[in-house]
Design an enzyme around this catalytic site. Structure first.
Site, short mmCIF file in Angstrom:
data_model
loop_
_atom_site.label_atom_id
_atom_site.label_comp_id
_atom_site.label_asym_id
_atom_site.label_seq_id
_atom_site.Cartn_x
_atom_site.Cartn_y
_atom_site.Cartn_z
N GLU A 135 5.89 2.50 -14.76
CA GLU A 135 5.02 1.35 -14.53
C GLU A 135 4.82 1.14 -13.03
OE1 GLU A 135 6.69 -2.02 -16.70
OE2 GLU A 135 7.64 -0.62 -18.11
N GLU B 42 0.80 -9.17 -17.84
CA GLU B 42 1.95 -9.63 -18.62
C GLU B 42 2.54 -10.86 -17.93
OE1 GLU B 42 6.48 -8.11 -19.87
OE2 GLU B 42 5.06 -6.73 -18.93
#
Length: 463
Positions: A267, A378
């Protein structure tokens, strides 16, 4: 959405090279009484105009529980105070501090130079071979690898490093043969739930069909094929995070595994995390895990794993400038791909600037390829006050507001089996809680595949 390009492209000021001065126009930004000026890149014509970027406010503060200056506090505030100010018997406290200092010695390697950042960070210039990565059992005794084979389909312009991090605005950088590492402090570790969990995400399910563990997502994704990397330009904002134990991030996920305990992810993106960093600045970050965030992996260089090779980019450093509502827009370009020569996963920032790599030996499923790529946002919704959090995602505005108001990803691509960058096929979008944070996708000739996403969190439709 299809009419975006013709209506908006003449009103854009992108901050891709803001250290160059008055060559084709000028954009200015005020940041801690320092003005940054640079070249304006406008897609259909060059225009001179100025935007004032808001000063990113400090987020860290402490409650004085019995002070008459604060006659009342909420239950959520009391819980924050309790978690940060647990009392220990003298023996317990000294043991905890010994453990913290031992951990700091492990993280903060000997440096040849230190650089003070305007935001309070200290960047230590550490010899490449002494970085935390080489504490990993499978990496001990190894050295950073040669340059990887880059994906086909990239523009082959010369390497150019945009000065986008606060710590480097003084003009100082780390010497060749070293890398900058953000110094970890006692306060950084004390903000975490435990030393073991410091620098790690909370273990959670990462399925995108429901909201799990207080984490809410708005993502675009592709799946069903074999993927060897991904690329996108990510709009940078400074979203409000209303609880010190929450975060807001925008990132790419490179994923493989069964979405069970064997999940592998790589990520990268930007995040606002008061718990991890002690402030509300958006920061460039990386993450990896091989067991669904349980025991392996971490943010940035807070454990052994990611091998950094660049001496001018600090992972975990604050990003500047940021975008402003109905004003100047700034984005960062990130590429993650698997090097065909050695099988490692490399990270590139901006115009062909290599940051470093995740060794293939760290992973199980990702030793071969990824099975899903995701782009989006997120947040953590802790519901500390008994209702949905007001922590923002992206710009804090819903996707329908479009360019200059909603946050975006643009020029989203994947790397195929032939090490070539190709457009997305069958892009899907999904929001866990669309009344709080939503997403929509599209495609045009200028941006290729893109998404708008985000939202304010708590609102009349998201109580």
């Amino acid at each position: 959405m299809s009419g975006f390009h013709s209506e908006k492209t003449e009103q854009v000021c992108f901050w891709f090279d803001f250290r160059r001065r008055q060559e084709e126009g000028k954009c200015t930004k005020q940041k801690q009484e320092t003005y940054l000026s640079g070249r304006t890149q406008v897609h259909t014509r060059i225009m001179d105009f100025t935007f004032n970027f808001p000063i990113i406010s400090s987020f860290v503060f402490f409650f004085l529980l019995f002070s008459t200056a604060f006659p009342a506090i909420t239950a959520a505030q009391f819980e924050d105070f309790r978690r940060l100010n647990q009392t220990f018997r003298p023996g317990e406290e000294s043991k905890k501090m010994r453990l913290i200092r031992t951990h700091l010695l492990k993280l903060n390697k000997p440096s040849v130079k230190s650089i003070q950042s305007p935001d309070g960070d200290i960047m230590d210039c550490v010899m490449v071979h002494l970085q935390p990565a080489f504490d990993h059992p499978v990496l001990k005794g190894t050295k950073p690898l040669d340059l990887p084979e880059r994906p086909n389909g990239q523009h082959h312009a010369g390497m150019e490093l945009e000065n986008y991090q606060l710590w480097s605005l003084s003009g100082e950088s780390c010497p060749e043969g070293t890398i900058p590492i953000r110094r970890t402090t006692e306060q950084d570790i004390l903000r975490a739930n435990s030393i073991k969990r410091f620098g790690r995400k909370i273990a959670k399910s990462v399925r995108r069909d429901s909201s799990n563990g207080g984490h809410e997502h708005a993502v675009g994704y592709v799946s069903g094929e074999q993927y060897y990397g991904a690329k996108a330009s990510i709009n940078v904002w400074d979203p409000k995070v209303t609880d010190r134990f929450e975060f807001s991030l925008s990132q790419m996920w490179v994923i493989s595994g069964s979405f069970g305990d064997d999940l592998n992810t790589i990520e990268a993106g930007w995040q606002v995390s008061p718990e991890l960093y002690g402030d509300n600045y958006p920061r460039f970050f990386t993450y990896w895990t091989t067991d669904a965030y349980q025991a392996t992996g971490c943010y940035n260089l807070l454990c052994s794993g990611f091998v950094q090779t660049n001496n001018r980019i600090a992972i975990g450093a604050a990003i500047s400038p940021t975008s402003s509502y109905n004003g100047g827009q700034f984005d960062i370009s990130l590429l993650i791909w698997k090097d065909p020569k050695h099988g490692n996963w490399w990270l590139e920032f901006g115009s062909r600037v290599l940051v470093g790599y995740w060794p293939a030996s760290l992973f199980t499923h990702l030793r071969d390829h990824a099975s899903m790529i995701q782009f989006g946002g997120e947040v953590v919704n802790s519901e500390a006050s008994g209702s949905h959090t007001s922590t923002q995602m992206g710009s804090g505005h819903f996707s329908g507001e479009g360019f200059g108001k909603a946050s975006y990803f643009r020029n989203m691509q994947v790397v195929d089996w032939d090490n070539s960058l190709i457009p997305l096929s069958n892009l899907k979008v999904l929001a866990d809680n669309p009344n709080c944070y939503d997403i929509r996708g599209g495609i045009n000739n200028f941006w290729g595949n893109y998404i708008y996403y985000g939202g304010p969190g708590r609102n009349p439709r998201c109580p």
